[in-house]
Design a protein around this motif. Structure first.
Motif, PDB file in Angstrom:
ATOM      1  N   ASP A  54      35.750  64.459  20.949  1.00 12.77           N
ATOM      2  CA  ASP A  54      34.555  63.774  21.426  1.00 12.77           C
ATOM      3  C   ASP A  54      33.376  64.725  21.220  1.00 12.77           C
ATOM      4  OD1 ASP A  54      32.414  62.780  22.990  1.00 12.77           O
ATOM      5  OD2 ASP A  54      33.814  61.751  24.340  1.00 12.77           O
ATOM      6  N   GLU A  55      32.614  64.496  20.182  1.00 15.13           N
ATOM      7  CA  GLU A  55      31.542  65.438  19.821  1.00 15.13           C
ATOM      8  C   GLU A  55      30.422  65.461  20.854  1.00 15.13           C
ATOM      9  OE1 GLU A  55      30.130  65.795  15.872  1.00 15.13           O
ATOM     10  OE2 GLU A  55      32.024  65.179  14.959  1.00 15.13           O
ATOM     11  N   GLN A  56      30.207  64.366  21.557  1.00  9.86           N
ATOM     12  CA  GLN A  56      29.178  64.364  22.597  1.00  9.86           C
ATOM     13  C   GLN A  56      29.543  65.339  23.710  1.00  9.86           C
ATOM     14  OE1 GLN A  56      28.417  60.535  24.377  1.00  9.86           O
ATOM     15  NE2 GLN A  56      26.790  61.294  25.689  1.00  9.86           N
ATOM     16  N   LYS A  57      30.799  65.273  24.166  1.00 12.37           N
ATOM     17  CA  LYS A  57      31.247  66.211  25.200  1.00 12.37           C
ATOM     18  C   LYS A  57      31.246  67.643  24.676  1.00 12.37           C
ATOM     19  CE  LYS A  57      34.171  63.320  28.143  1.00 12.37           C
ATOM     20  NZ  LYS A  57      35.542  63.163  28.697  1.00 12.37           N
ATOM     21  N   ASN A  94      34.705  69.145  27.518  1.00 14.91           N
ATOM     22  CA  ASN A  94      33.634  69.661  28.375  1.00 14.91           C
ATOM     23  C   ASN A  94      34.195  69.984  29.756  1.00 14.91           C
ATOM     24  OD1 ASN A  94      31.060  70.392  29.291  1.00 14.91           O
ATOM     25  ND2 ASN A  94      30.473  68.286  29.763  1.00 14.91           N
ATOM     26  N   ASN A 153      29.305  68.958  22.420  1.00 12.89           N
ATOM     27  CA  ASN A 153      27.923  69.440  22.392  1.00 12.89           C
ATOM     28  C   ASN A 153      27.429  69.777  23.792  1.00 12.89           C
ATOM     29  OD1 ASN A 153      26.346  69.408  19.695  1.00 12.89           O
ATOM     30  ND2 ASN A 153      27.651  67.594  19.553  1.00 12.89           N
ATOM     31  N   GLN A 154      27.833  68.989  24.784  1.00 12.13           N
ATOM     32  CA  GLN A 154      27.437  69.266  26.162  1.00 12.13           C
ATOM     33  C   GLN A 154      27.984  70.614  26.622  1.00 12.13           C
ATOM     34  OE1 GLN A 154      29.010  65.816  28.152  1.00 12.13           O
ATOM     35  NE2 GLN A 154      27.191  64.562  27.773  1.00 12.13           N
TER      36      GLN A 154
END
Length: 378
Positions: free
Chosen positions: A166-169, A240, A171-172
């Motif tokens: 999950d690239e969003q997590k 994350n 990046n977070q």
């Protein structure tokens, strides 16, 4: 038998302080197929290595010192098995041995015993063995077990994973890692993040085919660092997972780690990452505390804090959660430098209330009222 005799002399001279651990072979299997001398040497080396492991005293003869540092989790989970309760444990038993190349071997060992007339399996571990001088050294198989993992670099974090990411997590987490470095004024160093899909996948990558400690109690392997903080691993399938990272980061990077107060660190971890595996947010935790106060209006939050792990609300350790509330209050009215002051409250919290008085004007006399106010404010 030349090498076996040399090995025995070396062992007796270098390890006279410990009685050598006996090893059994399941159904008298041969560790090296059609090579009785090599098989005996492997067994002797394994016995010497496990003797060192049981006594928590690894030597350079059987473990490369750099490898020991790199995979501290692996060797720490071997140390001491059966040391304090030998009467409960059987001799370790070799279940399997094979070689992929005729040079190195992979050996699977079971640690078992009997308690109250009932047999138990404590741990089943796979070791990699490599010839060294006139015997064998032992290694964690992590590198081989994760060799085919995919990789994705995001800022200073390289993710390793077997499934998807999950690239969003991701990046977070990478942004938060930099933020934590800024807050603590520590270098922004590269990090390898192993995002395992399950606890089982994490343990097997380390060679732990079964571990009663981890499977029954989880321990800290839901999120922890290894190799001096250079790698971070989690079995939560979460790119994350901050809760498991923050505490280890502080211990690895802050000066004077022996003066760090762990319960408050767990509060800081909860504030930034949600509580443990439940991921309960600060608002959810306050709702739980309000519900507990309504159900039990005579509760004393100071007493609950001082009970340590003997007090929980909604299965969350009370003093961790209350530390999160105090962390939030400190950041609202002060700064992260003041959070650090509370973190440095002594290993057993010897200076915690003294520091709390200095930072937030909270002491034992108004602690309960303060926590009640913080959870009511929401």
């Amino acid at each position: 038998m030349k090498y076996s005799i040399l090995f025995l002399i070396s062992f007796l001279l270098g390890h006279a302080a410990f009685s050598q651990l006996s090893i059994n072979r399941n159904l008298n299997l041969e560790l090296a197929d059609r090579d009785s001398i090599k098989s005996a040497l492997l067994e002797e080396s394994l016995s010497a290595f496990l003797t060192e492991a049981q006594n928590g005293d690894y030597s350079h003869e059987y473990v490369d010192s750099l490898h020991l540092q790199e995979y501290e989790f692996f060797f720490s989970k071997l140390a001491g098995i059966g040391k304090t309760n030998k009467s409960l444990f059987n001799d370790p038993i070799i279940l399997k041995s094979y070689t992929p190349d005729g040079h190195s071997y992979y050996i699977t060992v079971a640690f078992s015993g009997v308690k109250d007339d009932r047999p138990f399996i404590y741990q089943i571990t796979e070791f990699k063995t490599v010839p060294y001088r006139d015997h064998y050294r032992f290694y964690c198989p992590f590198q081989e077990r994760t060799a085919n993992f995919k990789r994705k670099k995001i800022k200073n974090v390289t993710y390793h994973y077997s499934g998807t990411i999950d690239e969003q997590k991701a990046n977070q987490f990478a942004r938060f890692k930099d933020e934590l470095s800024d807050l603590t004024e520590t270098p922004k160093l590269p990090l390898d993040y192993y995002c395992f899909e399950s606890l089982d996948e994490l343990l097997k990558s380390y060679g732990f085919l079964y571990s009663a400690r981890q499977c029954n109690f989880l321990c800290y392997d839901l999120g922890f660092t290894d190799n001096g903080g250079k790698i971070y691993l989690t079995g939560t399938n979460n790119e994350n997972y901050r809760f498991g990272y923050i505490g280890d980061y502080l211990y690895e990077n802050l000066a004077d780690p022996e003066n760090i107060y762990w319960p408050f660190v767990q509060g800081v971890s909860t504030y930034y990452g949600g509580y443990g595996l439940s991921y309960d947010s600060m608002e959810e935790l306050k709702q739980q505390f309000r519900a507990e106060l309504k159900k039990n209006p005579t509760i004393d939050f100071l007493e609950e804090f001082q009970k340590g792990r003997k007090s929980s609300i909604n299965r969350h350790f009370s003093y961790y959660v209350m530390s999160a509330f105090l962390c939030e209050e400190t950041l609202k009215s002060k700064s992260f430098d003041e959070v650090l002051k509370l973190i440095y409250s002594g290993q057993n919290g010897e200076q915690f209330f003294e520091n709390l008085e200095q930072v937030l004007h909270i002491n034992e006399s108004n602690f309960h009222e303060t926590i009640e106010r913080l959870i009511r404010e929401g």
